[in-house]
Design a protein around this motif. Structure first.
Motif, PDB file in Angstrom:
ATOM      1  N   HIS A 123       8.594 -15.101  25.459  1.00  0.00           N
ATOM      2  CA  HIS A 123       9.471 -15.684  26.479  1.00  0.00           C
ATOM      3  C   HIS A 123       8.872 -15.510  27.874  1.00  0.00           C
ATOM      4  O   HIS A 123       8.880 -16.445  28.683  1.00  0.00           O
ATOM      5  CB  HIS A 123      10.866 -15.062  26.410  1.00  0.00           C
ATOM      6  CG  HIS A 123      11.604 -15.394  25.144  1.00  0.00           C
ATOM      7  ND1 HIS A 123      11.650 -16.671  24.633  1.00  0.00           N
ATOM      8  CD2 HIS A 123      12.310 -14.638  24.278  1.00  0.00           C
ATOM      9  CE1 HIS A 123      12.351 -16.675  23.513  1.00  0.00           C
ATOM     10  NE2 HIS A 123      12.754 -15.447  23.277  1.00  0.00           N
ATOM     11  N   ALA A 124       8.359 -14.307  28.149  1.00  0.00           N
ATOM     12  CA  ALA A 124       7.754 -14.063  29.466  1.00  0.00           C
ATOM     13  C   ALA A 124       6.557 -14.984  29.663  1.00  0.00           C
ATOM     14  O   ALA A 124       6.367 -15.548  30.752  1.00  0.00           O
ATOM     15  CB  ALA A 124       7.324 -12.602  29.583  1.00  0.00           C
ATOM     16  N   ASN A 125       5.763 -15.141  28.608  1.00  0.00           N
ATOM     17  CA  ASN A 125       4.591 -16.007  28.704  1.00  0.00           C
ATOM     18  C   ASN A 125       4.998 -17.451  28.962  1.00  0.00           C
ATOM     19  O   ASN A 125       4.385 -18.151  29.764  1.00  0.00           O
ATOM     20  CB  ASN A 125       3.763 -15.939  27.415  1.00  0.00           C
ATOM     21  CG  ASN A 125       2.958 -14.649  27.289  1.00  0.00           C
ATOM     22  OD1 ASN A 125       2.519 -14.279  26.218  1.00  0.00           O
ATOM     23  ND2 ASN A 125       2.766 -13.957  28.399  1.00  0.00           N
ATOM     24  N   ARG A 126       6.048 -17.901  28.265  1.00  0.00           N
ATOM     25  CA  ARG A 126       6.478 -19.288  28.438  1.00  0.00           C
ATOM     26  C   ARG A 126       6.879 -19.529  29.895  1.00  0.00           C
ATOM     27  O   ARG A 126       6.517 -20.543  30.484  1.00  0.00           O
ATOM     28  CB  ARG A 126       7.643 -19.597  27.502  1.00  0.00           C
ATOM     29  CG  ARG A 126       7.816 -21.096  27.260  1.00  0.00           C
ATOM     30  CD  ARG A 126       8.989 -21.387  26.343  1.00  0.00           C
ATOM     31  NE  ARG A 126      10.242 -21.029  26.972  1.00  0.00           N
ATOM     32  CZ  ARG A 126      11.166 -20.257  26.398  1.00  0.00           C
ATOM     33  NH1 ARG A 126      10.982 -19.769  25.190  1.00  0.00           N
ATOM     34  NH2 ARG A 126      12.270 -19.960  27.040  1.00  0.00           N
ATOM     35  N   LEU A 127       7.600 -18.561  30.477  1.00  0.00           N
ATOM     36  CA  LEU A 127       8.022 -18.708  31.869  1.00  0.00           C
ATOM     37  C   LEU A 127       6.827 -18.677  32.824  1.00  0.00           C
ATOM     38  O   LEU A 127       6.852 -19.289  33.885  1.00  0.00           O
ATOM     39  CB  LEU A 127       9.012 -17.593  32.239  1.00  0.00           C
ATOM     40  CG  LEU A 127      10.372 -17.692  31.541  1.00  0.00           C
ATOM     41  CD1 LEU A 127      11.198 -16.458  31.834  1.00  0.00           C
ATOM     42  CD2 LEU A 127      11.118 -18.936  31.985  1.00  0.00           C
ATOM     43  N   ALA A 128       5.784 -17.947  32.432  1.00  0.00           N
ATOM     44  CA  ALA A 128       4.615 -17.823  33.306  1.00  0.00           C
ATOM     45  C   ALA A 128       3.588 -18.924  33.030  1.00  0.00           C
ATOM     46  O   ALA A 128       2.499 -18.915  33.594  1.00  0.00           O
ATOM     47  CB  ALA A 128       3.977 -16.448  33.133  1.00  0.00           C
TER      48      ALA A 128
END
Lengths: 101, 417
Positions: B136-141
């Motif tokens: 999820h963090a990667n998708r946002l970044a």
């Protein structure tokens, strides 16, 4: 795999019985509220990371469970001295000279 | 520089490939350079290359104690990925991924970047939650990363054992498809050849023995085995030996150096399609284009410069590999070795100016620096040329240990630490 001498149990045991606690003789600031940010950085994070003869903490985690200190050459991984926690740091230069390091 | 091409390859075939010529010069050091880079590993050579190419600073000397690419650049497990947790890290490693895509074309040198996918396994409920959080963090970044069920993971990597009766069954995995491998030696050689062609002097077998400073504290140059070399700016990129070199300028850093091991098997036919890693049980494996299985083990627990780790560390990794990939149980291991990695307390690198004017440091990549090589060099060149960090590496200062703005990356390597 290192062979480590526990000065409390007075036995040599395999490294897997021990946990390394990093550089020895780093004293916690005695008055935390008066300690500057720079001094906190030194205490918490800065390490001498010496290539050569160096004092470090070990804990006999699968034995007596106690902390002690050791002097080791970080190039050859040879131990030069083991001593109990609370004893003063030995003269590293003298130990190195004696061992021919 | 002789450009490599299909035509050149065909032409040289007629002379049995005996006349390719040297890829870079072996110059004597000049008396003075605008910038001296200490350390001719991948990161140092990339720094020199981008200094010359992007900032027009061509009077650069790269000083190397041994031979170029002979340290951790030639010792790592060649994995490329960018699925880190924090935004700062994601930006840093994704910057490198962007450069990896066209690196072979840019350098006119085949670095064999192969985006075969990096699969990070989850074995416990905690692992699954942690992997999902990363995704999820990667998708946002803006970093590509996706979740695979055990069955999907098995489909992606057929040798994987997903049976429920092993000690740590596979509960799924996070797959980064743009992740993969690259040829580590070729990266160093490609940057060396490119930098040399732009006028950079690469001086091998010349140890730096001191950093000389002017009375006002700024750098004046480096003492070396071949005498004093004057320098306006000095960039230190010496990985495991950073503490040693920086102490020559009187600086102490938040670094500790540990041996990290890797090993390769005998070469076999293509049997393993991707990169698989597991933090929890500490397996880390891919197959090189030569056919060897390339396996990464963990670090020793104590500071050492011995370039040799304990055998129990390797055994631990092999145990995990044998359980996850039972058909490798009879493989013979050909070689194993260690490299000295410099780790920071938050497991993020330092790419920064220092308190000494004209002295810059690029260190702390710990157990996972290879993947960042192009980005690291690119950003460090910017930092040196402009005397201020690029926005991407601005958070990666030494000062963060004082301000408390740590970039705490448990994902800094696929190894537990």
């Amino acid at each position: 795999m290192l062979l480590i001498y526990c000065p409390y149990c007075q036995v040599k045991r395999a490294e897997t019985e021990f946990h390394c606690g990093g550089e020895a003789h780093i004293a916690r600031p005695s008055d935390p509220s008066k300690t500057t940010d720079e001094d906190w950085v030194d205490f918490l994070y800065t390490r001498s990371n010496i290539k050569g003869v160096y004092a470090e903490r070990w804990r006999h985690i699968h034995g007596c469970g106690r902390f002690f200190n050791a002097v080791r050459d970080t190039v050859s991984d040879d131990f030069l001295k083991f001593y109990k926690a609370g004893e003063p740091m030995p003269d590293l230069n003298a130990l190195a000279a004696e061992a021919g390091k | 520089m002789k450009r490599y091409s299909f035509l050149e390859l065909a032409k040289n075939a007629f002379s049995a490939h005996q006349n390719w010529g040297r890829q870079w010069r072996a110059p004597e050091p000049k008396a003075e350079y605008d910038v001296v880079i200490v350390g001719a590993g991948g990161h140092g050579l990339a720094t020199a290359y981008y200094l010359a190419k992007e900032h027009g600073i061509r009077n650069v000397g790269v000083i190397e104690k041994g031979w170029l690419g002979g340290g951790n650049t030639g010792r790592n497990t060649t994995i490329v990925r960018s699925n880190y947790l924090w935004e700062e890290s994601a930006a840093l490693y994704n910057h490198a991924i962007g450069l990896w895509q066209n690196l072979s074309q840019d350098l006119n040198y085949n670095v064999m970047y192969s985006a075969r996918g990096v699969l990070m396994l989850a074995h416990t409920v905690h692992d699954v939650q942690s992997a999902q959080r990363h995704i999820h963090a990667n998708r946002l970044a803006g970093v590509q990363n996706e979740w695979l069920t055990p069955e999907q993971a098995k489909e992606y990597c057929p040798p994987l054992n997903i049976s429920r009766n092993i000690r740590y069954p596979v509960m799924g995995g996070a797959l980064q498809r743009v992740g993969g491998t690259a040829r580590h030696d070729a990266v160093a050689w490609g940057y060396a050849r490119g930098a040399d062609a732009l006028g950079v002097d690469i001086i091998q077998n010349c140890a730096v023995t001191g950093i000389r400073r002017t009375p006002d504290g700024a750098v004046e140059g480096v003492e070396t085995a071949k005498g004093f070399i004057k320098a306006k700016k000095i960039g230190v990129v010496t990985a495991g030996h950073t503490s040693v070199v920086m102490s020559m300028a009187g600086l102490r850093l938040p670094l500790e150096s540990f041996p990290l091991q890797a090993l390769v098997s005998e070469p076999v036919k293509p049997a393993f399609p991707c990169v698989v890693m597991s933090n929890t049980i500490h397996a880390y494996i891919s197959q090189s284009d030569k056919g060897e299985l390339v396996i990464g083990a963990g670090t020793d627990q104590f500071v050492s410069y011995s370039q040799a780790g304990g055998i129990h560390i390797t055994n631990h990794t092999i145990d995990a590999i044998c359980e996850l990939f039972p058909h490798f149980r009879r493989m013979r291991m050909l070689r194993n070795w260690g490299g000295i990695v410099d780790t920071t307390p938050d497991r993020s690198p330092i790419l920064s100016k220092t308190s000494v004017p004209g002295l810059y440091v690029n260190c702390g990549w710990g157990t996972g620096g290879f993947k960042a090589t192009p980005g690291s060099g690119h950003l460090f060149a910017h930092t040196i040329a402009k005397d201020e960090p690029h926005p991407i590496n601005a958070p990666f200062t030494i000062d963060r240990f004082k301000t408390g703005r740590l970039i705490d990356e448990a994902a800094a390597a696929a190894v537990a630490h």
